[in-house]
Design a protein around this motif. Structure first.
Motif, PDB file in Angstrom:
ATOM      1  N   GLY A 192      33.069  49.006  44.265  1.00  0.00           N
ATOM      2  CA  GLY A 192      33.550  48.493  45.541  1.00  0.00           C
ATOM      3  C   GLY A 192      33.259  49.440  46.691  1.00  0.00           C
ATOM      4  N   ASP A 193      33.426  48.911  47.905  1.00  0.00           N
ATOM      5  CA  ASP A 193      33.262  49.690  49.146  1.00  0.00           C
ATOM      6  C   ASP A 193      31.855  50.235  49.324  1.00  0.00           C
ATOM      7  N   GLU A 194      30.879  49.499  48.859  1.00  0.00           N
ATOM      8  CA  GLU A 194      29.488  49.951  48.947  1.00  0.00           C
ATOM      9  C   GLU A 194      28.908  49.744  50.345  1.00  0.00           C
ATOM     10  N   GLY A 195      29.625  48.975  51.170  1.00  0.00           N
ATOM     11  CA  GLY A 195      29.089  48.665  52.498  1.00  0.00           C
ATOM     12  C   GLY A 195      28.577  47.228  52.564  1.00  0.00           C
ATOM     13  N   LYS A 196      29.201  46.363  51.792  1.00  0.00           N
ATOM     14  CA  LYS A 196      28.784  44.950  51.753  1.00  0.00           C
ATOM     15  C   LYS A 196      28.983  44.273  53.117  1.00  0.00           C
ATOM     16  N   GLY A 197      30.110  44.622  53.770  1.00  0.00           N
ATOM     17  CA  GLY A 197      30.419  43.993  55.056  1.00  0.00           C
ATOM     18  C   GLY A 197      29.312  44.237  56.070  1.00  0.00           C
ATOM     19  N   ALA A 250      43.042  39.750  49.894  1.00  0.00           N
ATOM     20  CA  ALA A 250      43.122  40.796  50.926  1.00  0.00           C
ATOM     21  C   ALA A 250      43.126  42.182  50.284  1.00  0.00           C
ATOM     22  N   ASN A 251      42.803  42.250  48.990  1.00  0.00           N
ATOM     23  CA  ASN A 251      42.547  43.554  48.361  1.00  0.00           C
ATOM     24  C   ASN A 251      41.245  44.146  48.911  1.00  0.00           C
ATOM     25  N   ALA A 252      40.367  43.286  49.406  1.00  0.00           N
ATOM     26  CA  ALA A 252      39.076  43.730  49.937  1.00  0.00           C
ATOM     27  C   ALA A 252      39.239  44.256  51.360  1.00  0.00           C
ATOM     28  N   GLY A 253      38.354  45.154  51.737  1.00  0.00           N
ATOM     29  CA  GLY A 253      38.279  45.601  53.121  1.00  0.00           C
ATOM     30  C   GLY A 253      36.821  45.820  53.449  1.00  0.00           C
ATOM     31  N   HIS A 254      36.269  44.994  54.320  1.00  0.00           N
ATOM     32  CA  HIS A 254      34.840  45.062  54.644  1.00  0.00           C
ATOM     33  C   HIS A 254      34.694  45.483  56.106  1.00  0.00           C
ATOM     34  N   THR A 255      33.966  46.568  56.330  1.00  0.00           N
ATOM     35  CA  THR A 255      33.895  47.158  57.670  1.00  0.00           C
ATOM     36  C   THR A 255      32.575  46.833  58.356  1.00  0.00           C
ATOM     37  N   ILE A 259      47.169  50.794  37.072  1.00  0.00           N
ATOM     38  CA  ILE A 259      45.762  50.485  37.383  1.00  0.00           C
ATOM     39  C   ILE A 259      45.389  51.052  38.755  1.00  0.00           C
ATOM     40  N   GLY A 260      46.420  51.214  39.593  1.00  0.00           N
ATOM     41  CA  GLY A 260      46.127  51.633  40.971  1.00  0.00           C
ATOM     42  C   GLY A 260      45.678  50.431  41.784  1.00  0.00           C
ATOM     43  N   THR A 261      46.352  49.291  41.600  1.00  0.00           N
ATOM     44  CA  THR A 261      45.961  48.086  42.345  1.00  0.00           C
ATOM     45  C   THR A 261      46.254  48.291  43.825  1.00  0.00           C
ATOM     46  N   THR A 262      45.740  47.386  44.620  1.00  0.00           N
ATOM     47  CA  THR A 262      46.004  47.452  46.055  1.00  0.00           C
ATOM     48  C   THR A 262      47.395  46.901  46.374  1.00  0.00           C
ATOM     49  N   GLN A 263      48.075  46.368  45.365  1.00  0.00           N
ATOM     50  CA  GLN A 263      49.438  45.822  45.499  1.00  0.00           C
ATOM     51  C   GLN A 263      49.487  44.684  46.511  1.00  0.00           C
ATOM     52  N   ALA A 315      33.234  40.087  47.176  1.00  0.00           N
ATOM     53  CA  ALA A 315      34.170  41.197  47.392  1.00  0.00           C
ATOM     54  C   ALA A 315      34.216  42.001  46.097  1.00  0.00           C
ATOM     55  N   GLN A 316      34.807  43.182  46.153  1.00  0.00           N
ATOM     56  CA  GLN A 316      34.848  44.100  45.003  1.00  0.00           C
ATOM     57  C   GLN A 316      33.424  44.368  44.482  1.00  0.00           C
ATOM     58  N   ALA A 317      33.281  44.480  43.172  1.00  0.00           N
ATOM     59  CA  ALA A 317      31.983  44.877  42.628  1.00  0.00           C
ATOM     60  C   ALA A 317      31.965  44.654  41.125  1.00  0.00           C
ATOM     61  N   TYR A 347      41.009  48.567  33.842  1.00  0.00           N
ATOM     62  CA  TYR A 347      41.030  49.120  35.207  1.00  0.00           C
ATOM     63  C   TYR A 347      40.033  48.333  36.060  1.00  0.00           C
ATOM     64  N   VAL A 348      40.367  47.104  36.306  1.00  0.00           N
ATOM     65  CA  VAL A 348      39.480  46.161  36.991  1.00  0.00           C
ATOM     66  C   VAL A 348      40.308  45.303  37.934  1.00  0.00           C
ATOM     67  N   THR A 349      39.636  44.466  38.684  1.00  0.00           N
ATOM     68  CA  THR A 349      40.352  43.477  39.479  1.00  0.00           C
ATOM     69  C   THR A 349      40.450  42.196  38.654  1.00  0.00           C
ATOM     70  N   SER A 350      41.037  41.140  39.217  1.00  0.00           N
ATOM     71  CA  SER A 350      41.295  39.956  38.389  1.00  0.00           C
ATOM     72  C   SER A 350      40.384  38.784  38.713  1.00  0.00           C
ATOM     73  N   ARG A 410      35.156  55.496  43.939  1.00  0.00           N
ATOM     74  CA  ARG A 410      36.076  54.607  43.230  1.00  0.00           C
ATOM     75  C   ARG A 410      37.477  54.865  43.776  1.00  0.00           C
ATOM     76  N   VAL A 411      38.208  53.791  44.013  1.00  0.00           N
ATOM     77  CA  VAL A 411      39.603  53.940  44.426  1.00  0.00           C
ATOM     78  C   VAL A 411      40.454  53.264  43.370  1.00  0.00           C
ATOM     79  N   GLY A 412      41.499  53.959  42.925  1.00  0.00           N
ATOM     80  CA  GLY A 412      42.290  53.439  41.809  1.00  0.00           C
ATOM     81  C   GLY A 412      41.926  54.185  40.535  1.00  0.00           C
ATOM     82  N   GLY A 455      44.053  52.877  52.605  1.00  0.00           N
ATOM     83  CA  GLY A 455      43.988  54.236  53.155  1.00  0.00           C
ATOM     84  C   GLY A 455      43.976  55.318  52.078  1.00  0.00           C
ATOM     85  N   ARG A 456      43.949  54.918  50.793  1.00  0.00           N
ATOM     86  CA  ARG A 456      43.968  55.927  49.723  1.00  0.00           C
ATOM     87  C   ARG A 456      42.651  56.714  49.714  1.00  0.00           C
ATOM     88  N   PRO A 457      42.707  58.037  49.368  1.00  0.00           N
ATOM     89  CA  PRO A 457      41.445  58.768  49.225  1.00  0.00           C
ATOM     90  C   PRO A 457      40.635  58.184  48.082  1.00  0.00           C
TER      91      PRO A 457
HETATM   92  P1  IMO Z   1      35.940  45.700  48.514  1.00  0.00           P
HETATM   93  O1  IMO Z   1      35.593  44.243  48.620  1.00  0.00           O
HETATM   94  C1  IMO Z   1      37.372  49.030  46.080  1.00  0.00           C
HETATM   95  C2  IMO Z   1      40.352  48.071  43.037  1.00  0.00           C
HETATM   96  C3  IMO Z   1      41.756  48.670  43.213  1.00  0.00           C
HETATM   97  C4  IMO Z   1      42.131  48.868  41.765  1.00  0.00           C
HETATM   98  C5  IMO Z   1      41.550  47.622  41.096  1.00  0.00           C
HETATM   99  C6  IMO Z   1      42.538  46.485  40.911  1.00  0.00           C
HETATM  100  O2  IMO Z   1      36.410  46.287  49.804  1.00  0.00           O
HETATM  101  O3  IMO Z   1      34.807  46.458  47.885  1.00  0.00           O
HETATM  102  P2  IMO Z   1      43.593  44.731  42.604  1.00  0.00           P
HETATM  103  O4  IMO Z   1      44.412  44.931  43.853  1.00  0.00           O
HETATM  104  O5  IMO Z   1      42.316  44.001  42.841  1.00  0.00           O
HETATM  105  O6  IMO Z   1      44.375  44.153  41.469  1.00  0.00           O
HETATM  106  O7  IMO Z   1      43.206  46.228  42.141  1.00  0.00           O
HETATM  107  O8  IMO Z   1      40.494  47.184  41.932  1.00  0.00           O
HETATM  108  N1  IMO Z   1      39.861  47.278  44.177  1.00  0.00           N
HETATM  109  C7  IMO Z   1      38.919  47.711  45.029  1.00  0.00           C
HETATM  110  N2  IMO Z   1      38.304  48.914  45.110  1.00  0.00           N
HETATM  111  N3  IMO Z   1      37.044  48.026  46.919  1.00  0.00           N
HETATM  112  C8  IMO Z   1      37.626  46.810  46.832  1.00  0.00           C
HETATM  113  O9  IMO Z   1      37.223  45.754  47.549  1.00  0.00           O
HETATM  114  C9  IMO Z   1      38.651  46.623  45.876  1.00  0.00           C
HETATM  115  N4  IMO Z   1      39.454  45.588  45.533  1.00  0.00           N
HETATM  116  C10 IMO Z   1      40.169  45.998  44.487  1.00  0.00           C
HETATM  117  O10 IMO Z   1      41.700  49.881  43.918  1.00  0.00           O
HETATM  118  O11 IMO Z   1      41.476  49.976  41.232  1.00  0.00           O
END
Ligand code: IMO
Ligand code: GDP
Ligand code: MG
Length: 427
Positions: free
Chosen positions: A12-17, A37-42, A125-129, A222-224, A236-239, A271-273, A301-303
């Motif tokens: 994730g966060d590779e710069g897709k936005g 809204a777990n995603a954040g695209h800049t 997992i370190g989800t975005t909650q 979104a995500q990756a 340790y993944v998203t859903s 990687r975040v989480g 905002g997590r490192p």
């Molecule tokens: P974009 O689209 C980076 C990570 C969370 C956590 C795991 C599960 O901006 O690339 P979740 O809230 O989805 O249940 O969390 O996935 N995660 C991301 N990490 N970029 C994202 O989105 C992410 N969306 C979820 O940090 O490890």
């Protein structure tokens, strides 16, 4: 049938936005296909920086229709907040359409997400909650509430009553959480439905009709792939499924309609989480990448954890996605680092693996095999073409192409939308 998919090839966060925004200038449609809204695209423009969580990253281009596809888990309040913020900055959302089939992040989903994370303790997992996992779980269990349900108050109360009773019982029994009030929730959702109704549409058929007319359509993942529910570092993944196949499903596009899949990679990895990260750097180089690369979560905002480019992972995700092109982002962040390393294999118990292992305990134990390449001291962020990059930088790009067997078609040399080079040499 020109459909192009843009996907993350790491965690994730590779710069897709940024990539989607640059294509959107000539796109008829951009469809956000998965995640929430777990995603954040800049997107960084002369008008300032925009951070999109649910709204497709094409929205800054008035001629582009932006669709939130059925595969997205929609948080109505976050979406309306994003819409209001865009309006306050003079950006129109007249071209925003939302699939009536989107499942909603309900008020209890972020609560459940938080409670489940706390209960996992050290295994969190370190989800975005943001309620992403609980929403997709309810969707698959067939107790989801969809956008189409909340625009009709009668349908809403009929559907919500048994679902909320069950959810309240569960949260009470497992976490001693006080029950959500049915009337209050119904009224709140009906009010949100009223505001969202004008955006709601049968988006799948609108897109299919447009494709019949040869529209130029981009799908924004979104995500990756390494966070994919099937192919990522489970658990340790998203859903959702941020793969080419998964985003086709979420966008209402058939695989046969896709002719280009762009896999976006950072020139290093973040990687975040929680979860495995073989090339992670916990030394001063890792800290340099984080600070210099501003590696702090767009959503939380997590490192972010940082490490060397991992060609094992990149090749795996490129193959699973059928990638036709690479967009290599944040190349400028490697300026001044010497040597630059690429992981070309994983060693596990004396054996060399050419793809990530399925077992997370094995993944945690793999030792990366590195290839060292010369770094470059000249800054790259002012380059306007591939040929202007220092020789060592060009060699790094070509080595990635060789290792993945796919062309690097774009290179990001800075956050601004214009800092994107054609990856081909002029000759
Ligand atoms: P974009 O689209 C980076 C990570 C969370 C956590 C795991 C599960 O901006 O690339 P979740 O809230 O989805 O249940 O969390 O996935 N995660 C991301 N990490 N970029 C994202 O989105 C992410 N969306 C979820 O940090 O490890
Ligand atoms: P996304 O989720 O894949 O859209 O990526 P994010 O927006 O979460 O994170 C990418 C970050 O890197 C953002 O702050 C972007 O502005 C920034 N960015 C994107 N491409 C580049 C690039 O080529 N160079 C630099 N320095 N920053 C970039
Ligand atoms: Mg992001």
């Amino acid at each position: 049938m020109p459909v192009t998919i843009v996907l993350g090839g790491q965690w994730g966060d590779e710069g897709k936005g940024k990539i989607i925004d640059s294509f959107a200038a000539n796109a008829d449609f951009v469809i956000r296909a998965n995640g929430s809204a777990n995603a954040g695209h800049t997107v960084v423009t002369d008008r300032g920086t925009f951070k999109f969580h649910l709204i497709p990253s094409g929205i800054l281009h008035p001629s582009c229709i932006c669709v939130i596809g059925a595969g997205v888990a929609l948080d109505p309040e976050t979406l309306l907040g994003e819409i209001d913020q865009l309006h306050a900055r003079g950006v129109s959302t007249a071209n925003l359409r939302i699939s009536s089939r989107c499942h909603l992040i309900m008020p209890y989903h972020p609560v459940q997400d938080r409670l489940e994370e706390t209960a996992r303790g050290a295994d969190a997992i370190g989800t975005t909650q943001r309620g992403n996992g609980p929403c997709y779980a309810d969707k698959v269990a067939r107790r989801g509430i969809r956008l189409v349900d909340i625009v009709d108050p009668e349908q809403l109360t009929r559907r919500l009553a048994p679902i909320l009773a069950e959810k309240n019982a569960l949260l009470q029994a497992l976490y001693n959480h006080p029950p959500f009030d049915f009337v209050e929730m119904s009224e709140r959702l009906a009010a949100l439905g009223e505001r969202l109704a004008p955006y709601m549409d049968d988006t799948e058929m609108i897109v299919q009709d447009a494709l019949d007319q040869s529209a130029n359509v981009f799908v924004e993942g979104a995500q990756a792939a390494m966070l994919d529910i099937d192919y990522g570092t489970y658990p340790y993944v998203t859903s959702s499924s941020p793969t080419a196949a998964g985003v086709c499903q979420g966008a209402g596009i058939a695989p046969t309609q896709v002719d280009r899949v762009i896999s976006v990679y950072k020139a290093y990895v973040s990687r975040v989480g929680s979860g495995a990260f073989p090339t992670e750097l916990t030394d001063s180089v890792g800290a340099y990448l984080r600070e210099h690369g501003a590696e702090y979560g767009t959503t939380t905002g997590r490192p972010r954890r940082t490490g060397w480019f991992d060609a094992v992972q990149a090749r795996y995700t490129a193959r699973l996605n059928g990638a036709t092109d690479i967009a290599l982002s944040k190349f400028d962040i490697l300026d001044g680092i010497d040597p630059v390393r690429i992981c070309v294999g994983y060693r596990l118990d004396g054996k060399i693996l050419s793809a990530p292992p399925p077992r997370i305990a094995d993944y945690d134990r793999v030792e990366p095999i590195y290839e060292d390449l010369s770094g470059w001291n000249t800054g790259t962020s002012a380059a306007t073409s591939f040929d202007e990059l220092p020789l060592a930088a060009r060699r790094f790009v070509r080595r990635i192409e060789e290792l993945l067997g796919i062309p690097v078609t774009w290179i990001g040399v800075g956050p601004h939308r214009d800092q994107l080079l054609d990856g081909r040499a002029a000759d």
